[in-house]
Design a protein around this motif. Structure first.
Motif, PDB file in Angstrom:
ATOM      1  N   THR A   1       2.696  27.126  20.259  1.00 28.30           N
ATOM      2  CA  THR A   1       3.818  26.489  19.745  1.00 28.30           C
ATOM      3  C   THR A   1       4.171  25.515  18.274  1.00 28.30           C
ATOM      4  OG1 THR A   1       4.100  24.470  21.039  1.00 28.30           O
ATOM      5  CG2 THR A   1       4.765  26.508  22.091  1.00 28.30           C
ATOM      6  N   LYS A   2       2.780  25.304  17.782  1.00 30.01           N
ATOM      7  CA  LYS A   2       2.898  24.614  16.586  1.00 30.01           C
ATOM      8  C   LYS A   2       2.973  25.462  15.236  1.00 30.01           C
ATOM      9  CE  LYS A   2       1.909  20.818  19.113  1.00 30.01           C
ATOM     10  NZ  LYS A   2       3.016  19.967  19.362  1.00 30.01           N
ATOM     11  N   ARG A   3       3.692  24.785  14.479  1.00 27.63           N
ATOM     12  CA  ARG A   3       4.064  25.548  13.254  1.00 27.63           C
ATOM     13  C   ARG A   3       2.802  25.890  12.556  1.00 27.63           C
ATOM     14  NH1 ARG A   3       9.094  26.713  11.101  1.00 27.63           N
ATOM     15  NH2 ARG A   3       8.977  27.279   8.847  1.00 27.63           N
ATOM     16  N   GLU A   4       2.026  24.686  12.750  1.00 22.10           N
ATOM     17  CA  GLU A   4       0.560  24.945  11.577  1.00 22.10           C
ATOM     18  C   GLU A   4       0.035  25.906  12.168  1.00 22.10           C
ATOM     19  OE1 GLU A   4       1.951  22.062  13.291  1.00 22.10           O
ATOM     20  OE2 GLU A   4       1.693  20.386  12.093  1.00 22.10           O
ATOM     21  N   VAL A   5      -0.192  25.830  13.418  1.00 25.65           N
ATOM     22  CA  VAL A   5      -0.903  27.371  13.901  1.00 25.65           C
ATOM     23  C   VAL A   5      -0.176  28.570  13.542  1.00 25.65           C
ATOM     24  CG1 VAL A   5      -1.781  28.084  16.130  1.00 25.65           C
ATOM     25  CG2 VAL A   5      -1.512  25.590  15.853  1.00 25.65           C
ATOM     26  N   HIS A   6       1.049  28.733  13.647  1.00 24.17           N
ATOM     27  CA  HIS A   6       1.596  29.930  13.426  1.00 24.17           C
ATOM     28  C   HIS A   6       1.068  30.292  12.056  1.00 24.17           C
ATOM     29  CE1 HIS A   6       5.364  28.151  15.781  1.00 24.17           C
ATOM     30  NE2 HIS A   6       3.976  28.983  16.570  1.00 24.17           N
ATOM     31  N   ASN A   7       1.302  29.280  10.877  1.00 24.12           N
ATOM     32  CA  ASN A   7       0.980  29.407   9.270  1.00 24.12           C
ATOM     33  C   ASN A   7      -0.380  29.772   9.556  1.00 24.12           C
ATOM     34  OD1 ASN A   7       3.561  29.002   8.759  1.00 24.12           O
ATOM     35  ND2 ASN A   7       3.087  26.770   8.352  1.00 24.12           N
ATOM     36  N   ALA A   8      -1.252  29.506   9.974  1.00 27.01           N
ATOM     37  CA  ALA A   8      -2.760  29.597  10.053  1.00 27.01           C
ATOM     38  C   ALA A   8      -3.140  31.087  10.536  1.00 27.01           C
ATOM     39  CB  ALA A   8      -3.492  28.583  10.654  1.00 27.01           C
ATOM     40  N   ILE A   9      -2.540  31.384  11.545  1.00 29.12           N
ATOM     41  CA  ILE A   9      -2.520  32.635  12.168  1.00 29.12           C
ATOM     42  C   ILE A   9      -2.133  33.785  11.092  1.00 29.12           C
ATOM     43  CG2 ILE A   9      -1.948  34.377  13.935  1.00 29.12           C
ATOM     44  CD1 ILE A   9      -1.957  31.835  15.678  1.00 29.12           C
TER      45      ILE A   9
END
Length: 169
Positions: free
Chosen positions: A55-63
């Motif tokens: 659910t974390k935006r930083e995670v979305h961006n990295a993926i």
């Protein structure tokens, strides 16, 4: 323009699935990391923690960034020498790990140690992603999946600080 978090999360989850990574497989990595520390751990709890990390935006961006680079490398669309470096998953490159650390950083120092360990031993889906089968490039994806698992394991560790007496070392 700022893209909605929900839209980014949907795209990140879609990309993981399209690259052959399931939440259960990431959950199994979490289980691998925490089974000796949390006595009553279940795959369901591990997957729940993975879902929370996702659910974390930083995670979305990295993926999204990492998988896009892997896809471009598969298609031969990166400039050389980057094309060769990413396609070959050159050991001294290190940017794939740096991107993954942006995920781990959300969950504190235990995330770094979990990530380093899982990146070294490459259990489960990480071994498959790192196989360099000649068809697919997963230079970034294996590190991203490892970082998601390390973060989810760290999240569980933070929720269970009194469970350290289960350590079997």
């Amino acid at each position: 323009m700022v893209i909605e978090t929900k839209t980014l999360e949907e795209k990140a989850r879609e990309l993981l699935t399209s690259r052959g990574v399931s939440l259960d497989e990431i959950g199994e990595l979490v289980m691998f990391l925490q089974k000796d520390y949390i006595k009553d751990i279940t795959l369901e709890k591990c997957v729940e923690s993975v879902n929370s990390v996702l659910t974390k935006r930083e995670v979305h961006n990295a993926i999204i960034t990492g998988i896009q680079l892997d896809i471009l490398a598969e298609e031969g669309k990166l400039l050389n020498p980057l094309q060769e470096i990413v396609a070959d998953d050159e050991g001294l490159y290190g940017i794939d790990e740096i991107l993954a650390l942006s995920i781990v950083n959300v969950y504190g120092s235990i995330g770094f140690t979990n990530y380093g360990y899982i990146d070294k031993v490459k259990p489960g889906i990480l071994k498959e992603l790192n196989s360099h089968d000649g068809k697919h490039v997963h230079t970034f994806l294996d590190d991203i999946v490892g970082a998601i698992a390390a973060s989810a394991a760290s999240r569980l560790a933070h929720q269970n600080p009194g469970k350290s007496h289960y350590i079997t070392q």
